[in-house]
Design a protein around this motif. Structure first.
Motif, PDB file in Angstrom:
ATOM      1  N   CYS A   1      51.512 -42.455 -75.019  1.00 54.66           N
ATOM      2  CA  CYS A   1      50.511 -42.994 -75.935  1.00 54.66           C
ATOM      3  C   CYS A   1      49.821 -44.184 -75.273  1.00 54.66           C
ATOM      4  CB  CYS A   1      51.171 -43.430 -77.246  1.00 54.66           C
ATOM      5  SG  CYS A   1      50.004 -44.037 -78.486  1.00 54.66           S
ATOM      6  N   ARG A   2      48.496 -44.227 -75.383  1.00 56.78           N
ATOM      7  CA  ARG A   2      47.741 -45.311 -74.761  1.00 56.78           C
ATOM      8  C   ARG A   2      47.603 -46.525 -75.675  1.00 56.78           C
ATOM      9  NH1 ARG A   2      42.515 -42.227 -72.316  1.00 56.78           N
ATOM     10  NH2 ARG A   2      41.995 -44.343 -71.653  1.00 56.78           N
ATOM     11  N   SER A   3      48.113 -46.451 -76.871  1.00 52.33           N
ATOM     12  CA  SER A   3      48.014 -47.567 -77.808  1.00 52.33           C
ATOM     13  C   SER A   3      48.874 -48.744 -77.340  1.00 52.33           C
ATOM     14  CB  SER A   3      48.466 -47.131 -79.200  1.00 52.33           C
ATOM     15  OG  SER A   3      48.585 -48.241 -80.068  1.00 52.33           O
ATOM     16  N   VAL A   4      48.293 -49.929 -77.348  1.00 50.81           N
ATOM     17  CA  VAL A   4      49.030 -51.128 -76.948  1.00 50.81           C
ATOM     18  C   VAL A   4      50.233 -51.347 -77.856  1.00 50.81           C
ATOM     19  CG1 VAL A   4      48.896 -53.632 -76.689  1.00 50.81           C
ATOM     20  CG2 VAL A   4      46.950 -52.200 -76.018  1.00 50.81           C
ATOM     21  N   ALA A   5      50.079 -51.026 -79.129  1.00 52.86           N
ATOM     22  CA  ALA A   5      51.160 -51.227 -80.094  1.00 52.86           C
ATOM     23  C   ALA A   5      52.382 -50.365 -79.790  1.00 52.86           C
ATOM     24  CB  ALA A   5      50.664 -50.930 -81.505  1.00 52.86           C
ATOM     25  N   CYS A   6      52.179 -49.273 -79.071  1.00 56.80           N
ATOM     26  CA  CYS A   6      53.283 -48.359 -78.763  1.00 56.80           C
ATOM     27  C   CYS A   6      53.911 -48.625 -77.400  1.00 56.80           C
ATOM     28  CB  CYS A   6      52.803 -46.910 -78.835  1.00 56.80           C
ATOM     29  SG  CYS A   6      52.366 -46.372 -80.509  1.00 56.80           S
ATOM     30  N   GLY A   7      53.388 -49.602 -76.686  1.00 59.16           N
ATOM     31  CA  GLY A   7      53.909 -49.902 -75.362  1.00 59.16           C
ATOM     32  C   GLY A   7      55.384 -50.241 -75.388  1.00 59.16           C
ATOM     33  N   GLY A   8      56.142 -49.691 -74.458  1.00 57.69           N
ATOM     34  CA  GLY A   8      57.564 -49.976 -74.354  1.00 57.69           C
ATOM     35  C   GLY A   8      58.441 -49.232 -75.337  1.00 57.69           C
ATOM     36  N   ARG A   9      57.877 -48.267 -76.057  1.00 63.56           N
ATOM     37  CA  ARG A   9      58.668 -47.506 -77.037  1.00 63.56           C
ATOM     38  C   ARG A   9      58.913 -46.100 -76.506  1.00 63.56           C
ATOM     39  NH1 ARG A   9      56.128 -48.535 -82.954  1.00 63.56           N
ATOM     40  NH2 ARG A   9      58.096 -47.500 -83.483  1.00 63.56           N
ATOM     41  N   THR A  10      60.175 -45.716 -76.435  1.00 67.50           N
ATOM     42  CA  THR A  10      60.530 -44.403 -75.913  1.00 67.50           C
ATOM     43  C   THR A  10      59.870 -43.283 -76.707  1.00 67.50           C
ATOM     44  OG1 THR A  10      62.650 -45.136 -74.993  1.00 67.50           O
ATOM     45  CG2 THR A  10      62.454 -42.807 -75.516  1.00 67.50           C
ATOM     46  N   GLU A  11      59.737 -43.448 -78.018  1.00 62.17           N
ATOM     47  CA  GLU A  11      59.164 -42.391 -78.847  1.00 62.17           C
ATOM     48  C   GLU A  11      57.667 -42.176 -78.593  1.00 62.17           C
ATOM     49  OE1 GLU A  11      59.810 -45.972 -81.699  1.00 62.17           O
ATOM     50  OE2 GLU A  11      60.666 -45.157 -79.847  1.00 62.17           O
ATOM     51  N   SER A  12      57.039 -43.072 -77.828  1.00 66.20           N
ATOM     52  CA  SER A  12      55.628 -42.881 -77.487  1.00 66.20           C
ATOM     53  C   SER A  12      55.462 -42.062 -76.212  1.00 66.20           C
ATOM     54  CB  SER A  12      54.928 -44.232 -77.337  1.00 66.20           C
ATOM     55  OG  SER A  12      55.406 -44.933 -76.197  1.00 66.20           O
ATOM     56  N   TRP A  13      56.582 -41.607 -75.634  1.00 68.38           N
ATOM     57  CA  TRP A  13      56.582 -40.743 -74.456  1.00 68.38           C
ATOM     58  C   TRP A  13      57.177 -39.393 -74.834  1.00 68.38           C
ATOM     59  CZ3 TRP A  13      55.082 -41.993 -69.359  1.00 68.38           C
ATOM     60  CH2 TRP A  13      54.695 -43.325 -69.168  1.00 68.38           C
ATOM     61  N   ARG A  14      56.573 -38.318 -74.339  1.00 71.00           N
ATOM     62  CA  ARG A  14      57.107 -36.977 -74.594  1.00 71.00           C
ATOM     63  C   ARG A  14      56.928 -36.126 -73.345  1.00 71.00           C
ATOM     64  NH1 ARG A  14      54.837 -34.749 -80.264  1.00 71.00           N
ATOM     65  NH2 ARG A  14      56.593 -33.299 -79.954  1.00 71.00           N
ATOM     66  N   VAL A  15      57.870 -35.214 -73.135  1.00 71.81           N
ATOM     67  CA  VAL A  15      57.781 -34.322 -71.972  1.00 71.81           C
ATOM     68  C   VAL A  15      57.993 -32.887 -72.430  1.00 71.81           C
ATOM     69  CG1 VAL A  15      60.248 -34.571 -71.399  1.00 71.81           C
ATOM     70  CG2 VAL A  15      58.620 -33.877 -69.627  1.00 71.81           C
ATOM     71  N   PHE A  16      57.228 -31.978 -71.846  1.00 69.68           N
ATOM     72  CA  PHE A  16      57.300 -30.569 -72.200  1.00 69.68           C
ATOM     73  C   PHE A  16      57.464 -29.724 -70.952  1.00 69.68           C
ATOM     74  CE2 PHE A  16      55.146 -32.710 -75.595  1.00 69.68           C
ATOM     75  CZ  PHE A  16      55.594 -32.084 -76.749  1.00 69.68           C
ATOM     76  N   ARG A  17      58.286 -28.689 -71.078  1.00 70.64           N
ATOM     77  CA  ARG A  17      58.520 -27.729 -69.994  1.00 70.64           C
ATOM     78  C   ARG A  17      57.857 -26.414 -70.363  1.00 70.64           C
ATOM     79  NH1 ARG A  17      62.704 -24.092 -69.970  1.00 70.64           N
ATOM     80  NH2 ARG A  17      63.870 -25.378 -71.459  1.00 70.64           N
ATOM     81  N   SER A  18      57.101 -25.851 -69.432  1.00 74.09           N
ATOM     82  CA  SER A  18      56.478 -24.556 -69.678  1.00 74.09           C
ATOM     83  C   SER A  18      56.839 -23.599 -68.559  1.00 74.09           C
ATOM     84  CB  SER A  18      54.953 -24.690 -69.781  1.00 74.09           C
ATOM     85  OG  SER A  18      54.397 -25.200 -68.585  1.00 74.09           O
ATOM     86  N   GLN A  19      57.023 -22.351 -68.911  1.00 72.45           N
ATOM     87  CA  GLN A  19      57.384 -21.315 -67.948  1.00 72.45           C
ATOM     88  C   GLN A  19      56.632 -20.036 -68.276  1.00 72.45           C
ATOM     89  OE1 GLN A  19      61.998 -22.942 -67.475  1.00 72.45           O
ATOM     90  NE2 GLN A  19      61.649 -20.755 -67.634  1.00 72.45           N
TER      91      GLN A  19
END
Length: 368
Positions: free
Chosen positions: A79-97
């Motif tokens: 997430c590019r929001s400054v308010a979300c900086g440093g929060r793990t929940e603002s990062w997500r990873v997806f695997r595709s096959q």
């Protein structure tokens, strides 16, 4: 049976900005830009777990596993929001096959055979190091797969395959996120790949000088020599040695940080590290219950293992389209854990979410 050696650690480096005329695909390893899904997949843009905003892609990695008929990608978002900086929940990873060519007629899906743990390490040097002799990565696992170089990706993309024209025509429309015009975007850069072991004697004078500068700056700011920290820990078996170490601790704690700095000093410009079923390089002391914090795969119940991490040098590349734009994210490292079987249930038509863990940068100034 004797234990097998850990797979080589692969280092991702920025390899220049991607020109607007270049048509990237799922074979492209890159920073930023819009995500490229395999043509057989589709989905809606991922949202921030904290504020609900659309996420921007941070990296796209093509990392097939050996002895598998599947192409395989990891897409990491933030997430590019400054308010979300440093929060793990603002990062997500997806695997595709996905298979290179889907069957044209209905067929009974084959069951995924059990995958022996001894197969995991067989293909490590294929991660950007070898050609395309084999198709890689089972819907289950194989050996360490990998990022392929841009030349390899282009050659593989040009190889005749069933339905190739249809695949090419759908690449533009079936990108990750569907409504591309609404998704925030970081400027795109190519990622090239080298083995960490190859950097030992060939990083060059400039890189070594820069690494030494970083270490000197760290020692100056913390008021302690890295060598003293190391020896202090080694002598810490007795009470006196431990007390001596405690008195010389840097304000960020830091044995873990000093080891992090020493490890990356051979190549400070690295933007990611990859090692299938490897060991992460923490920038600060991890939680004591780290193993319990990483959930098992929600689809097959298999434990998740470390696969890749983002490094501090990536921060300076994460800018918007404007040339004067400032970096929008700050982090020490972001760790990615994925299903050890790399499971891919029959009929899956959208990417599967994996697990991320964020560590803030103890001193962001050292990496600017």
């Amino acid at each position: 049976m004797a234990a097998r050696a850990q797979e080589p650690i692969l280092i991702g480096l920025c390899d220049g900005e991607i020109d607007k005329k270049y048509q990237s695909s799922y074979l492209t390893n890159k920073v930023g830009g819009l995500s490229d899904l395999l043509p057989v997949l589709t989905w809606q843009p991922p949202r921030c777990g904290a504020c609900g905003s659309a996420l921007a892609q941070v990296v796209q990695v093509y990392c097939p596993l050996q002895d598998s008929p599947y192409h395989r990608n990891l897409h990491l978002f933030a997430c590019r929001s400054v308010a979300c900086g440093g929060r793990t929940e603002s990062w997500r990873v997806f695997r595709s096959q996905g298979l290179e060519a889907e069957p044209t007629a209905p067929s009974r899906p084959a069951e995924e055979p059990p995958l022996p743990a001894t197969d995991w390490c067989d293909g490590a040097d294929d991660w950007g190091m070898e050609g395309e002799e084999e198709e890689e990565g089972e819907g289950g696992r194989g050996g360490g797969g990998g990022l392929k170089t841009e030349i390899q990706a282009e050659e593989e993309a040009e190889r005749p395959v069933a339905g190739q024209e249809e695949v090419r025509s759908r690449l533009q429309d079936l990108r990750l996120g569907g409504t591309e015009q609404d998704a925030p975007v970081f400027r795109p850069f190519f990622i090239s790949v080298v083995e960490e072991s190859d950097l030992g004697g060939g990083a060059g004078g400039l890189e070594l000088e820069h690494a030494q500068h970083l270490l000197r700056e760290y020692e100056r700011r913390e008021g302690v020599a890295v060598g003293q920290l190391e020896s202090g820990r080694e002598e810490g078996g007795g009470g006196g040695g431990e007390e001596k170490y405690e008195k010389s601790r840097a304000r960020h704690g830091d044995m873990v940080f000093s080891r992090f700095m020493k490890r990356i000093s051979v190549c400070p410009e690295q933007i990611l590290r990859y090692c299938w079923a490897g060991t992460p390089l923490f920038v600060s002391e991890p939680p004591s219950n780290m193993a319990q914090m990483v959930p098992v795969c929600g689809r097959c119940g298999t434990s998740r293992g470390f696969e890749l991490q983002l490094m501090p040098a990536l921060v300076s590349l994460l800018r918007g389209r404007g040339r004067s734009a400032e970096p929008e994210l700050e982090f020490g490292t972001v760790l990615v854990y994925t299903c050890r079987r790399s499971c891919w249930p029959a009929g899956t038509r959208s990417p599967l979410e994996e697990f991320t863990f964020l560590q803030s940068d103890p001193d962001q100034l050292l990496f600017k």
